[in-house]
Write a protein that holds these residues in place. Sequence first.
Motif, PDB file in Angstrom:
ATOM      1  N   GLU A 130     -45.653 -25.392   1.173  1.00  0.00           N
ATOM      2  CA  GLU A 130     -45.181 -26.727   0.384  1.00  0.00           C
ATOM      3  C   GLU A 130     -45.469 -27.762   1.107  1.00  0.00           C
ATOM      4  O   GLU A 130     -45.452 -29.100   0.999  1.00  0.00           O
ATOM      5  CB  GLU A 130     -44.519 -25.942  -0.409  1.00  0.00           C
ATOM      6  CG  GLU A 130     -44.720 -25.443  -1.890  1.00  0.00           C
ATOM      7  CD  GLU A 130     -44.011 -24.367  -2.569  1.00  0.00           C
ATOM      8  OE1 GLU A 130     -42.980 -24.786  -1.961  1.00  0.00           O
ATOM      9  OE2 GLU A 130     -44.177 -24.090  -3.237  1.00  0.00           O
ATOM     10  N   ASN A 131     -44.073 -27.705   2.565  1.00  0.00           N
ATOM     11  CA  ASN A 131     -43.700 -28.661   3.334  1.00  0.00           C
ATOM     12  C   ASN A 131     -44.686 -29.133   4.185  1.00  0.00           C
ATOM     13  O   ASN A 131     -44.763 -30.621   3.997  1.00  0.00           O
ATOM     14  CB  ASN A 131     -42.274 -28.245   4.071  1.00  0.00           C
ATOM     15  CG  ASN A 131     -41.516 -27.930   3.602  1.00  0.00           C
ATOM     16  OD1 ASN A 131     -40.935 -28.325   2.013  1.00  0.00           O
ATOM     17  ND2 ASN A 131     -40.931 -27.217   3.840  1.00  0.00           N
ATOM     18  N   TRP A 132     -45.973 -28.861   4.392  1.00  0.00           N
ATOM     19  CA  TRP A 132     -46.595 -29.225   5.120  1.00  0.00           C
ATOM     20  C   TRP A 132     -47.802 -29.742   4.445  1.00  0.00           C
ATOM     21  O   TRP A 132     -48.685 -29.610   5.420  1.00  0.00           O
ATOM     22  CB  TRP A 132     -46.684 -28.573   6.457  1.00  0.00           C
ATOM     23  CG  TRP A 132     -45.470 -29.125   6.833  1.00  0.00           C
ATOM     24  CD1 TRP A 132     -44.630 -27.941   7.475  1.00  0.00           C
ATOM     25  CD2 TRP A 132     -45.790 -30.309   8.630  1.00  0.00           C
ATOM     26  NE1 TRP A 132     -43.449 -28.425   8.052  1.00  0.00           N
ATOM     27  CE2 TRP A 132     -44.195 -29.634   9.246  1.00  0.00           C
ATOM     28  CE3 TRP A 132     -46.261 -30.776   9.077  1.00  0.00           C
ATOM     29  CZ2 TRP A 132     -43.710 -30.262  10.170  1.00  0.00           C
ATOM     30  CZ3 TRP A 132     -45.860 -31.229   9.859  1.00  0.00           C
ATOM     31  CH2 TRP A 132     -44.637 -30.873  10.211  1.00  0.00           C
ATOM     32  N   GLU A 133     -47.852 -29.231   3.228  1.00  0.00           N
ATOM     33  CA  GLU A 133     -49.787 -29.878   2.766  1.00  0.00           C
ATOM     34  C   GLU A 133     -50.464 -31.045   3.127  1.00  0.00           C
ATOM     35  O   GLU A 133     -51.338 -30.673   3.352  1.00  0.00           O
ATOM     36  CB  GLU A 133     -49.417 -29.583   1.066  1.00  0.00           C
ATOM     37  CG  GLU A 133     -50.607 -28.963   0.348  1.00  0.00           C
ATOM     38  CD  GLU A 133     -50.527 -29.034  -0.556  1.00  0.00           C
ATOM     39  OE1 GLU A 133     -51.105 -29.003  -1.190  1.00  0.00           O
ATOM     40  OE2 GLU A 133     -49.282 -28.312  -1.840  1.00  0.00           O
ATOM     41  N   ASP A 134     -49.593 -31.338   3.072  1.00  0.00           N
ATOM     42  CA  ASP A 134     -50.458 -33.370   3.116  1.00  0.00           C
ATOM     43  C   ASP A 134     -50.936 -33.258   4.711  1.00  0.00           C
ATOM     44  O   ASP A 134     -52.186 -34.182   4.761  1.00  0.00           O
ATOM     45  CB  ASP A 134     -48.541 -33.836   2.988  1.00  0.00           C
ATOM     46  CG  ASP A 134     -48.967 -35.135   2.163  1.00  0.00           C
ATOM     47  OD1 ASP A 134     -50.338 -34.686   1.501  1.00  0.00           O
ATOM     48  OD2 ASP A 134     -48.516 -36.957   2.227  1.00  0.00           O
ATOM     49  N   VAL A 135     -50.077 -32.505   5.492  1.00  0.00           N
ATOM     50  CA  VAL A 135     -50.425 -32.673   6.755  1.00  0.00           C
ATOM     51  C   VAL A 135     -52.016 -31.668   6.652  1.00  0.00           C
ATOM     52  O   VAL A 135     -53.145 -32.126   7.520  1.00  0.00           O
ATOM     53  CB  VAL A 135     -50.112 -32.155   7.910  1.00  0.00           C
ATOM     54  CG1 VAL A 135     -50.187 -31.740   9.468  1.00  0.00           C
ATOM     55  CG2 VAL A 135     -48.261 -33.607   8.791  1.00  0.00           C
ATOM     56  N   SER A 136     -52.095 -30.403   6.342  1.00  0.00           N
ATOM     57  CA  SER A 136     -52.853 -29.353   6.530  1.00  0.00           C
ATOM     58  C   SER A 136     -54.507 -29.978   5.484  1.00  0.00           C
ATOM     59  O   SER A 136     -55.452 -29.150   6.126  1.00  0.00           O
ATOM     60  CB  SER A 136     -52.365 -28.087   5.597  1.00  0.00           C
ATOM     61  OG  SER A 136     -51.261 -27.794   6.213  1.00  0.00           O
ATOM     62  N   THR A 137     -54.163 -30.489   4.409  1.00  0.00           N
ATOM     63  CA  THR A 137     -54.852 -30.924   3.614  1.00  0.00           C
ATOM     64  C   THR A 137     -55.457 -32.505   4.554  1.00  0.00           C
ATOM     65  O   THR A 137     -56.277 -33.440   3.351  1.00  0.00           O
ATOM     66  CB  THR A 137     -54.454 -31.054   2.548  1.00  0.00           C
ATOM     67  OG1 THR A 137     -53.650 -31.937   2.362  1.00  0.00           O
ATOM     68  CG2 THR A 137     -54.686 -30.201   1.859  1.00  0.00           C
ATOM     69  N   HIS A 138     -54.744 -33.241   5.430  1.00  0.00           N
ATOM     70  CA  HIS A 138     -55.637 -34.569   5.646  1.00  0.00           C
ATOM     71  C   HIS A 138     -55.819 -34.155   7.160  1.00  0.00           C
ATOM     72  O   HIS A 138     -56.178 -35.213   8.156  1.00  0.00           O
ATOM     73  CB  HIS A 138     -54.275 -35.571   5.647  1.00  0.00           C
ATOM     74  CG  HIS A 138     -54.906 -35.727   4.081  1.00  0.00           C
ATOM     75  ND1 HIS A 138     -53.432 -35.257   3.968  1.00  0.00           N
ATOM     76  CD2 HIS A 138     -55.131 -36.535   3.440  1.00  0.00           C
ATOM     77  CE1 HIS A 138     -53.831 -35.729   2.379  1.00  0.00           C
ATOM     78  NE2 HIS A 138     -53.910 -36.293   2.014  1.00  0.00           N
ATOM     79  N   VAL A 139     -57.412 -33.266   7.573  1.00  0.00           N
ATOM     80  CA  VAL A 139     -57.304 -33.234   8.437  1.00  0.00           C
ATOM     81  C   VAL A 139     -59.336 -33.183   8.960  1.00  0.00           C
ATOM     82  O   VAL A 139     -60.023 -32.423   9.767  1.00  0.00           O
ATOM     83  CB  VAL A 139     -57.457 -31.952   9.526  1.00  0.00           C
ATOM     84  CG1 VAL A 139     -55.465 -32.382   9.954  1.00  0.00           C
ATOM     85  CG2 VAL A 139     -57.134 -30.511   8.357  1.00  0.00           C
TER      86      VAL A 139
END
Length: 281
Positions: free
Chosen positions: A263-272
Amino acid sequence: MKKVWLITGTSTGFGCALAKELISQGYPVAITARHLDQIAGLVEDHDQAVALTLDVTKKDQVRNAVDQVLDQFGRIDVLVNNAGYGYFGAVEESDEEAVRKLFETNFWGLSDLTRNVLPTMRKQRRGHIVNVSSIGGLTAFPAFGYYHATKFAVEGLSQSLAKEVKPLGIHVTLVEPGAFRTDWSGRSAVDRTQVISDYLETAGKRLKASHANSGKQAGSPELAAKAIIKAVESENSPIHLLLGKDAVKNERIQLESVKEDLENWEDVSTHVDYGNEDFWK
């Protein structure tokens, strides 16, 4: 018709308790250990039980054990890969030669026996492989890094295998115990050969506490044996069979930790992916 069981590592702990329970219930069972004299007494006066010498790190003994079980019973319905032991020490403190031996038993021995039994189970179009992992195959603590590595490897292998053999009528169950009253942290354990003072407050404390608790654990191997048999005989056998209140508690903590990172790192995880370059500007 009762299932034919083949169990490794039956001289002590879970393996011994499971062997005794199966024999008492009249199952046809082959029990194994590196030293035959340690288990021969378990099968005395039991026509449906046989004791075999088996060091799972020796390929010739693995093949011979499978052949002997087939000669005796004609089939193998349940394989329990139980042989294994613990290694205690911080990652940096651990002896590489000792760790490689650990993998030979805990992982490669399990893999070799599984591969030798699978042709029979495929021919039968039925079977059940029970791999004794650990809560330490799902989460980790200081002082057990390499032991955890062997059990995480067992988890990955078993979960992949389960998907491969399910269409063939073969089931796979991972047994994931917490702290049980076995020799795992007592005489069966192998300790580090060097101590680095920087790890005394992490790995050192955990190692000392584990040894101190040996023989006092809440978990009963005898009741665990009943649980394993119930899981195998169930029409809805689990892939994961956690054993012990502590195992369930620690796995819930692990799942919450993973969920929090997701949840905390979803933004980073899904923008690669290609096309997400603007996100990083």
